[in-house]
Motif scaffolding. Sequence first.
Motif, PDB file in Angstrom:
ATOM      1  N   UNK A   4      87.611   9.318 -53.814  1.00 30.86           N
ATOM      2  CA  UNK A   4      86.735   8.153 -53.812  1.00 30.86           C
ATOM      3  C   UNK A   4      86.380   7.782 -55.246  1.00 30.86           C
ATOM      4  N   UNK A   5      86.593   6.551 -55.589  1.00 25.25           N
ATOM      5  CA  UNK A   5      86.392   6.117 -56.969  1.00 25.25           C
ATOM      6  C   UNK A   5      84.958   6.333 -57.429  1.00 25.25           C
ATOM      7  N   UNK A   6      83.983   6.137 -56.554  1.00 21.23           N
ATOM      8  CA  UNK A   6      82.581   6.210 -56.962  1.00 21.23           C
ATOM      9  C   UNK A   6      82.016   7.625 -56.968  1.00 21.23           C
ATOM     10  N   UNK A   7      82.668   8.578 -56.312  1.00 18.51           N
ATOM     11  CA  UNK A   7      82.128   9.933 -56.193  1.00 18.51           C
ATOM     12  C   UNK A   7      82.452  10.751 -57.445  1.00 18.51           C
ATOM     13  N   UNK A   8      81.437  11.404 -58.010  1.00 20.75           N
ATOM     14  CA  UNK A   8      81.619  12.236 -59.190  1.00 20.75           C
ATOM     15  C   UNK A   8      81.608  13.715 -58.826  1.00 20.75           C
ATOM     16  N   UNK A   9      80.656  14.127 -57.991  1.00 26.74           N
ATOM     17  CA  UNK A   9      80.543  15.536 -57.606  1.00 26.74           C
ATOM     18  C   UNK A   9      79.803  15.618 -56.280  1.00 26.74           C
ATOM     19  N   UNK A  10      80.236  16.525 -55.414  1.00 29.53           N
ATOM     20  CA  UNK A  10      79.571  16.757 -54.129  1.00 29.53           C
ATOM     21  C   UNK A  10      79.285  18.247 -54.013  1.00 29.53           C
ATOM     22  N   UNK A  11      78.028  18.582 -53.797  1.00 25.43           N
ATOM     23  CA  UNK A  11      77.625  19.969 -53.606  1.00 25.43           C
ATOM     24  C   UNK A  11      77.215  20.157 -52.149  1.00 25.43           C
ATOM     25  N   UNK A  12      77.938  21.010 -51.454  1.00 28.71           N
ATOM     26  CA  UNK A  12      77.635  21.269 -50.049  1.00 28.71           C
ATOM     27  C   UNK A  12      76.513  22.305 -49.973  1.00 28.71           C
TER      28      UNK A  12
ATOM     29  N   UNK B 105      76.736  20.329 -38.554  1.00 24.45           N
ATOM     30  CA  UNK B 105      75.674  19.716 -39.355  1.00 24.45           C
ATOM     31  C   UNK B 105      75.851  20.113 -40.812  1.00 24.45           C
ATOM     32  N   UNK B 106      75.768  19.116 -41.650  1.00 23.60           N
ATOM     33  CA  UNK B 106      76.042  19.315 -43.069  1.00 23.60           C
ATOM     34  C   UNK B 106      74.959  18.641 -43.898  1.00 23.60           C
ATOM     35  N   UNK B 107      74.564  19.314 -44.949  1.00 23.72           N
ATOM     36  CA  UNK B 107      73.621  18.741 -45.918  1.00 23.72           C
ATOM     37  C   UNK B 107      74.275  18.831 -47.286  1.00 23.72           C
ATOM     38  N   UNK B 108      74.412  17.697 -47.950  1.00 25.05           N
ATOM     39  CA  UNK B 108      75.095  17.648 -49.238  1.00 25.05           C
ATOM     40  C   UNK B 108      74.256  16.913 -50.268  1.00 25.05           C
ATOM     41  N   UNK B 109      74.479  17.253 -51.521  1.00 21.80           N
ATOM     42  CA  UNK B 109      73.969  16.447 -52.615  1.00 21.80           C
ATOM     43  C   UNK B 109      75.167  15.776 -53.269  1.00 21.80           C
ATOM     44  N   UNK B 110      75.066  14.476 -53.421  1.00 25.52           N
ATOM     45  CA  UNK B 110      76.184  13.674 -53.906  1.00 25.52           C
ATOM     46  C   UNK B 110      75.784  12.984 -55.204  1.00 25.52           C
ATOM     47  N   UNK B 111      76.629  13.123 -56.208  1.00 27.47           N
ATOM     48  CA  UNK B 111      76.485  12.344 -57.439  1.00 27.47           C
ATOM     49  C   UNK B 111      77.547  11.250 -57.401  1.00 27.47           C
ATOM     50  N   UNK B 112      77.122  10.012 -57.526  1.00 28.28           N
ATOM     51  CA  UNK B 112      78.066   8.894 -57.510  1.00 28.28           C
ATOM     52  C   UNK B 112      77.811   8.030 -58.738  1.00 28.28           C
ATOM     53  N   UNK B 113      78.777   7.174 -59.039  1.00 27.03           N
ATOM     54  CA  UNK B 113      78.702   6.388 -60.261  1.00 27.03           C
ATOM     55  C   UNK B 113      78.737   4.900 -59.972  1.00 27.03           C
ATOM     56  N   UNK B 114      78.024   4.168 -60.801  1.00 20.87           N
ATOM     57  CA  UNK B 114      78.070   2.703 -60.807  1.00 20.87           C
ATOM     58  C   UNK B 114      77.867   2.264 -62.243  1.00 20.87           C
ATOM     59  N   UNK B 115      78.802   1.467 -62.759  1.00 20.71           N
ATOM     60  CA  UNK B 115      78.726   0.976 -64.133  1.00 20.71           C
ATOM     61  C   UNK B 115      78.653   2.112 -65.153  1.00 20.71           C
TER      62      UNK B 115
ATOM     63  N   UNK C   4      74.123   8.406 -60.261  1.00 17.00           N
ATOM     64  CA  UNK C   4      72.922   8.590 -59.451  1.00 17.00           C
ATOM     65  C   UNK C   4      73.215   9.704 -58.460  1.00 17.00           C
ATOM     66  N   UNK C   5      72.168  10.315 -57.924  1.00 14.63           N
ATOM     67  CA  UNK C   5      72.387  11.373 -56.942  1.00 14.63           C
ATOM     68  C   UNK C   5      71.449  11.180 -55.762  1.00 14.63           C
ATOM     69  N   UNK C   6      71.881  11.693 -54.620  1.00 16.17           N
ATOM     70  CA  UNK C   6      71.070  11.645 -53.413  1.00 16.17           C
ATOM     71  C   UNK C   6      71.488  12.788 -52.518  1.00 16.17           C
TER      72      UNK C   6
END
Length: 306
Positions: free
Chosen positions: A36-44, A51-61, A65-67
Amino acid sequence: MSVERVHSRTHEVTIQAPAGVVYALLTDSPSWPLHLQSAVHVEQLEFDGRRERTRVWSTANGRADSFTSLRTLAPELRQVEFRQEQPTAPEHPVSGVWSVVPLAAQRSRLELRYHFTTSAGDPAAVLESLRTAAELWPRLDELALSFDDSVRIEGPAEPVYDFLYRVQDWPGRVPGVIRADVVEDEPGVQAVTMDTTQPDGSVRTTRSLRICFPHAGLIVSKQLTASGLMSAHTGEWSLIPDERGVTVSAHQDAVLCRETIEQARKEGTDTAGARRHARETLGRGGARVLALALAKKHTQCAVRVL
């Protein structure tokens, strides 16, 4: 007290790939930075099979950002429900469901239904990235490349990590690196622009994002600029200390451009030869192996001074 209005949207895309392939890609969150172009890092963070809980770092410009996202997988329905929590940027959708619908043996439809309170970014771009990755699936074994380089250092881990973290100091210390500009608006999140000299004397400029985890001895990166050799490139520095020293590993993943393989064949090189060339180029590019060797020298010198 005002209440934000919740909006709902639906996006879909037809993919020339089996539904099972699309669903497997959708549920393999750790592989998203490569596909995925916008995904930088995913921590499971948690996963029990459904059921899965992840922290995702994604990029824009060029910024990350992370969520944190909660997902429920339903493989029998080929659906994934998600709900985002603790977003750092308000444009992320807050909840929704992914659905994969088989249309034929080699064709399927990917649907995204989501709900949000403010602008939802560009979901169409995410669907397009998933479509491209799924349609490459039959050739992924040919195009995907993964390898590790490591070095053993008789010394403490802290100076080594500091060397790898302070990428702005690499010019003049790491051969081939002539410029490294770093913007770190958020601690541990680095936007890096680097100039490196190539074997033919030319200068190549790359942009990447690095997420640094000092307590884990880990730095992950994703290259944001495309190249003629590869369509995606991610990396990871990891430090494993013990009572005598530290083992430093550089792991790299890449997806080669189809044109790279096809051009190699035209020039009389088989796929294995093209992959070997790519492995050598990637190992040389970014000076990762050289940086490891210099980190070793730097650390041993630091220990002698101390």
